[in-house]
Design a protein around this motif. Sequence first.
Motif, mmCIF file in Angstrom:
data_model
loop_
_atom_site.group_PDB
_atom_site.id
_atom_site.type_symbol
_atom_site.label_atom_id
_atom_site.label_comp_id
_atom_site.label_asym_id
_atom_site.label_seq_id
_atom_site.Cartn_x
_atom_site.Cartn_y
_atom_site.Cartn_z
ATOM 1 N N LYS A 192 10.127 3.430 -26.302
ATOM 2 C CA LYS A 192 11.519 3.472 -25.877
ATOM 3 C C LYS A 192 12.344 4.392 -26.771
ATOM 4 N N GLN A 193 12.091 4.344 -28.058
ATOM 5 C CA GLN A 193 12.800 5.222 -28.978
ATOM 6 C C GLN A 193 12.493 6.675 -28.666
ATOM 7 N N HIS A 194 11.229 6.935 -28.323
ATOM 8 C CA HIS A 194 10.824 8.294 -27.955
ATOM 9 C C HIS A 194 11.554 8.746 -26.686
ATOM 10 N N LEU A 195 11.692 7.846 -25.719
ATOM 11 C CA LEU A 195 12.401 8.179 -24.488
ATOM 12 C C LEU A 195 13.857 8.548 -24.778
ATOM 13 N N LEU A 196 14.495 7.777 -25.649
ATOM 14 C CA LEU A 196 15.896 8.061 -25.984
ATOM 15 C C LEU A 196 16.036 9.391 -26.717
ATOM 16 N N GLU A 197 15.072 9.705 -27.571
ATOM 17 C CA GLU A 197 15.100 10.985 -28.283
ATOM 18 C C GLU A 197 14.923 12.147 -27.309
ATOM 19 N N LEU A 198 14.022 12.000 -26.343
ATOM 20 C CA LEU A 198 13.818 13.040 -25.329
ATOM 21 C C LEU A 198 15.074 13.217 -24.479
ATOM 22 N N LEU A 199 15.710 12.102 -24.128
ATOM 23 C CA LEU A 199 16.915 12.173 -23.321
ATOM 24 C C LEU A 199 18.029 12.902 -24.063
ATOM 25 N N LYS A 200 18.153 12.617 -25.349
ATOM 26 C CA LYS A 200 19.172 13.293 -26.153
ATOM 27 C C LYS A 200 18.882 14.786 -26.262
ATOM 28 N N ARG A 201 17.606 15.130 -26.395
ATOM 29 C CA ARG A 201 17.215 16.535 -26.549
ATOM 30 C C ARG A 201 17.341 17.331 -25.251
ATOM 31 N N ASP A 202 16.837 16.742 -24.146
ATOM 32 C CA ASP A 202 16.711 17.477 -22.886
ATOM 33 C C ASP A 202 17.816 17.196 -21.884
ATOM 34 N N GLY A 203 18.561 16.108 -22.086
ATOM 35 C CA GLY A 203 19.631 15.783 -21.159
ATOM 36 C C GLY A 203 19.184 15.056 -19.907
ATOM 37 N N GLN A 204 17.888 14.840 -19.752
ATOM 38 C CA GLN A 204 17.378 14.092 -18.605
ATOM 39 C C GLN A 204 15.932 13.706 -18.853
ATOM 40 N N ILE A 205 15.455 12.732 -18.101
ATOM 41 C CA ILE A 205 14.050 12.334 -18.128
ATOM 42 C C ILE A 205 13.541 12.333 -16.696
ATOM 43 N N VAL A 206 12.415 13.004 -16.471
ATOM 44 C CA VAL A 206 11.734 12.978 -15.178
ATOM 45 C C VAL A 206 10.489 12.125 -15.365
ATOM 46 N N ALA A 207 10.464 10.956 -14.730
ATOM 47 C CA ALA A 207 9.417 9.970 -14.988
ATOM 48 C C ALA A 207 8.015 10.515 -14.716
ATOM 49 N N LYS A 208 7.834 11.230 -13.627
ATOM 50 C CA LYS A 208 6.506 11.742 -13.255
ATOM 51 C C LYS A 208 5.969 12.710 -14.304
ATOM 52 N N LEU A 209 6.808 13.660 -14.730
ATOM 53 C CA LEU A 209 6.380 14.644 -15.731
ATOM 54 C C LEU A 209 6.093 13.970 -17.065
ATOM 55 N N LEU A 210 6.931 13.018 -17.435
ATOM 56 C CA LEU A 210 6.762 12.356 -18.721
ATOM 57 C C LEU A 210 5.501 11.494 -18.738
ATOM 58 N N SER A 211 5.198 10.860 -17.621
ATOM 59 C CA SER A 211 3.984 10.042 -17.576
ATOM 60 C C SER A 211 2.741 10.900 -17.771
ATOM 61 N N GLU A 212 2.769 12.111 -17.228
ATOM 62 C CA GLU A 212 1.646 13.039 -17.406
ATOM 63 C C GLU A 212 1.549 13.510 -18.847
ATOM 64 N N GLN A 213 2.689 13.798 -19.457
ATOM 65 C CA GLN A 213 2.696 14.283 -20.837
ATOM 66 C C GLN A 213 2.223 13.217 -21.820
ATOM 67 N N LEU A 214 2.593 11.961 -21.568
ATOM 68 C CA LEU A 214 2.255 10.888 -22.497
ATOM 69 C C LEU A 214 0.955 10.169 -22.140
ATOM 70 N N GLY A 215 0.421 10.494 -20.967
ATOM 71 C CA GLY A 215 -0.808 9.817 -20.546
ATOM 72 C C GLY A 215 -0.578 8.361 -20.200
ATOM 73 N N LEU A 216 0.619 8.046 -19.685
ATOM 74 C CA LEU A 216 0.972 6.688 -19.292
ATOM 75 C C LEU A 216 1.259 6.645 -17.798
ATOM 76 N N SER A 217 1.208 5.459 -17.232
ATOM 77 C CA SER A 217 1.509 5.329 -15.811
ATOM 78 C C SER A 217 3.011 5.497 -15.577
ATOM 79 N N GLU A 218 3.365 5.961 -14.360
ATOM 80 C CA GLU A 218 4.777 6.073 -14.013
ATOM 81 C C GLU A 218 5.451 4.708 -14.039
ATOM 82 N N ASP A 219 4.700 3.676 -13.651
ATOM 83 C CA ASP A 219 5.266 2.326 -13.654
ATOM 84 C C ASP A 219 5.716 1.915 -15.056
ATOM 85 N N THR A 220 4.921 2.280 -16.060
ATOM 86 C CA THR A 220 5.274 1.952 -17.441
ATOM 87 C C THR A 220 6.561 2.666 -17.851
ATOM 88 N N ILE A 221 6.639 3.950 -17.528
ATOM 89 C CA ILE A 221 7.832 4.727 -17.865
ATOM 90 C C ILE A 221 9.055 4.165 -17.139
#
Length: 251
Positions: free
Chosen positions: A7-36
């Motif tokens: 969750k902390q990582h998600l907030l840091e990405l949001l601050k850096r990029d201004g948005q989070i795209v769940a599908k792309l992030l799940s691929e980058q982190l190797g996690l399911s979209e449901d988890t994200i």
Amino acid sequence: MLTRQRKQHLLELLKRDGQIVAKLLSEQLGLSEDTIRRDLRELAREGLLQRVHGGALPASPAMAPFAARQGISSDAKPAIGRAAAAMILPGQVVFIDGGTTAVQLVRQLPADLRATVVTHSPSIALELVEHAHVEVIMLGGRLFKHSIVGVGAAAIEAIGRVRADLYFMGVSGLHPEAGITTGDFEEAAVKRALSNAAATTVVLASPEKLNTASPYLIAPLAQVSSIVVNADVDDALLAPYRALGITVTLA
């Protein structure tokens, strides 16, 4: 990665990029979209971000009650109010929204200005009691105590009987893709009606509202003619709004 770390990582990405795209992030982190998506829902419940279709955007700090908002961007708001007040011409009929930035606007009106202000905000009306040449028309409705404005069917019916030259709109969030948003469903409907009844809509955007979103859509940015922002806002942050043909006034 533990849930807290994720969750902390998600907030840091949001601050850096201004948005989070769940599908792309799940691929980058190797996690399911449901988890994200679950993490995003939980962070949204904590008020740390705003869920949107496919991901998340920064949550607006302007969701706080009126009294708490008075301390946010307190240096920027008088300048924004001054620049907005200069847009009003003698003889015009003007809608002025509720909110802390709008209060700064009416405090900056010239003493000799002759105009009509129509408002659903008791705070705005009270600020104008001693203004000798400004006619004040108050719209009725149920008092929404969070923002100290009238909302509901009575307010919307009254708005429909006025044709204003300008509407100075306060918002919780302003985003090139998510549009103009606020934190209450009924308040969004009143703001939308005010905008539809005015020839020109001007958004008062203190810095913390740019590139953020709130739960309820007022209108897409195509509804906005102009944005008034503080002069020290990064030009890169304003570029997407200018690209949409919106006039950006620096205060």
